[in-house]
Design an enzyme around this catalytic site. Structure first.
Site, short mmCIF file in Angstrom:
data_model
loop_
_atom_site.label_atom_id
_atom_site.label_comp_id
_atom_site.label_asym_id
_atom_site.label_seq_id
_atom_site.Cartn_x
_atom_site.Cartn_y
_atom_site.Cartn_z
N HIS A 413 0.82 -1.22 0.00
CA HIS A 413 0.00 0.00 0.00
C HIS A 413 0.85 1.27 0.00
CE1 HIS A 413 0.75 0.72 4.33
NE2 HIS A 413 0.63 -0.59 4.48
N CYS A 429 2.93 -4.95 6.82
CA CYS A 429 2.63 -4.82 5.40
C CYS A 429 3.83 -4.26 4.64
CB CYS A 429 1.41 -3.92 5.20
SG CYS A 429 -0.13 -4.64 5.80
#
Length: 454
Positions: A413, A429
């Protein structure tokens, strides 16, 4: 933000003998709404915001406002300079268009609002779902990937060492402009140095090493003439000019982005906080560097000509496999032939919340996503122990891109803090700059393999 105070509604043009209120569109505000709050923005200016957090007016010197009609921006800098080749520093090619597609909207507000935001919606925490409701896509047996375990990660998989690249030539004493030229060249090639800031660092070195591996060439970062020639062949000089439009100045912007997720959830959107932050992201720049190369410029005035980076054309191609190299803090993208076609600096996991190991796949891709905070299956932020829904925007926790992986809650992301990419850790992440994540997303599709390596 220093604080706020309520102000009654009344017709008013001047706040004092020498101060006026100017709307984001550049017009005088002839009244102060009942719900207006007086605040300070990140530049120390007095601003009025409505109950939604949108800036409705900025306090400005009356002398400056009424004298602005005499200003004549140097629009002639857009005209071709007669007799100058593109290598001349006085030549300025046309300003580039946005590389963000029409489907990507980084912020928006309703045209009409029926009411101000109410209390934050809090919900009971659901039971954690670690993959039972999200099966992996089927794989065919014709040379595709082998089927993965049901939860997307093989618990017995060992860490796989990442690729070894030839070390880059050390960057010597170079000017800021020369380092910028090097960064812009690498950015155009799809081997991102992260934010373009005119400074050497590990992200630049990693980009050079990946580019050399992909091309088989050796790049001497200290050879300024060679870098300029490569820039000329890839679209022209590193710098160009851009005229700030009325839409750029208008936003919408928010006065500040709070750290607390519950306060974030109260905002109608998590857009940029200023014109400079928006422009820096648009042109892949560090915000402080944008201000540095435009000394004394007021970025809030439409028609102002500013110096920016010419980012060129975005990298294109079809990614078949992604390596998330934890050791290098870099994303490596390969095509179906196994050729390295792009590389991006990234923040990958942390000691407290490590990234997955082994193989996972891309499940889905969302541009301009909202964000659901759930401390039961994510991480604990502050004192927040309830589910919170945060609205979309480039200053949201995942920025403007979410590439969901087959291991639930994990993804690739964007970020609201691009200058920290490759230098800090993430909550498990893979975090990239918004523009790099967007470029990667447009070359990636569901089913693409993502492998975590050391």
């Amino acid at each position: 933000m220093l604080g706020f105070a309520l102000a009654p509604a009344h017709a008013q043009t001047y706040l004092s003998n020498d101060t006026v209120l100017v709307s984001p569109e550049g017009d005088l505000l002839d009244y102060i709404p009942d719900d207006a709050r007086v605040m300070r923005d990140n530049r120390g200016r007095t601003v009025y915001v409505d109950g939604w957090g949108n800036i409705i007016a900025t306090a400005q010197s009356a002398d400056r406002y009424f004298a602005r009609g005499d200003s004549r921006p140097r629009r002639d800098r857009y005209r071709a300079v007669q007799g100058y080749p593109e290598t001349n520093p006085d030549y300025f090619p046309p300003a580039p268009e946005s590389e963000f597609g029409d489907e990507l909207t980084t912020s928006s507000v309703p045209e009409m609002r029926e009411a101000l935001p109410g209390d934050i919606e809090r919900q009971q925490l659901p039971d954690a779902d670690f993959g039972g409701s999200q099966p992996l896509p089927d794989f065919d047996g014709n040379g595709g990937n082998a089927a993965l375990p049901e939860n997307g990660v093989d618990p017995n998989a060992e860490f796989v060492p990442g690729p070894k690249f030839k070390p880059a030539i050390a960057i010597g004493k170079m000017s800021s402009a020369e380092i910028t030229a090097l960064q812009v060249f690498l950015d155009r090639e799809g081997f991102s140095p992260g934010v373009i800031d005119g400074k050497k660092g590990s992200n630049v070195t990693k980009a050079i090493e990946a580019w050399q591996s992909a091309t088989g060439e050796t790049l001497d970062p200290n050879n300024a003439d060679d870098i300029l020639e490569r820039l000329r062949l890839s679209g022209g000089l590193a710098f160009t000019t851009y005229e700030i439009s009325a839409a750029d100045a208008a936003g919408p912007y928010v006065a500040a982005i709070p750290e607390d997720y519950a306060q974030k959830a109260a905002l109608p959107h998590l857009s940029f906080t200023s014109t400079t932050e928006m422009l820096a992201e648009k042109f892949h720049m560090d915000e402080a560097y944008l201000k540095e190369i435009n000394p004394g410029v007021d970025f809030t005035i439409p028609g102002t000509i500013v110096k920016v980076i010419d980012t060129g054309v975005a990298k294109t191609g079809k990614v078949a496999k992604i390596l998330a190299d934890k050791g290098r803090k870099q994303i490596l993208a390969y095509d179906a032939d196994g050729t390295l076609i792009a590389a991006y600096p990234a923040s990958i996991g942390s000691a407290d919340t490590p990234s997955p190991s082994g193989l996972v796949t891309v499940e889905r891709i969302a541009l301009n996503p909202g964000y659901t905070y759930n401390p039961k299956i994510n991480f604990q932020q502050g004192e927040n122990n309830k589910v919170l829904t945060l609205q979309p925007g480039p200053n949201g926790p995942v920025g403007t891109v979410w590439i969901a992986l087959s291991k639930p809650t994990y993804g690739i992301h964007g970020t609201p803090e691009p200058s920290k990419i490759g230098k800090t850790q993430s909550h498990g992440c893979i975090r990239m700059t918004n523009w790099d994540a967007t470029e990667l997303a447009k070359m990636t599709s569901p089913g693409v393999t993502v492998e975590f390596v050391d």
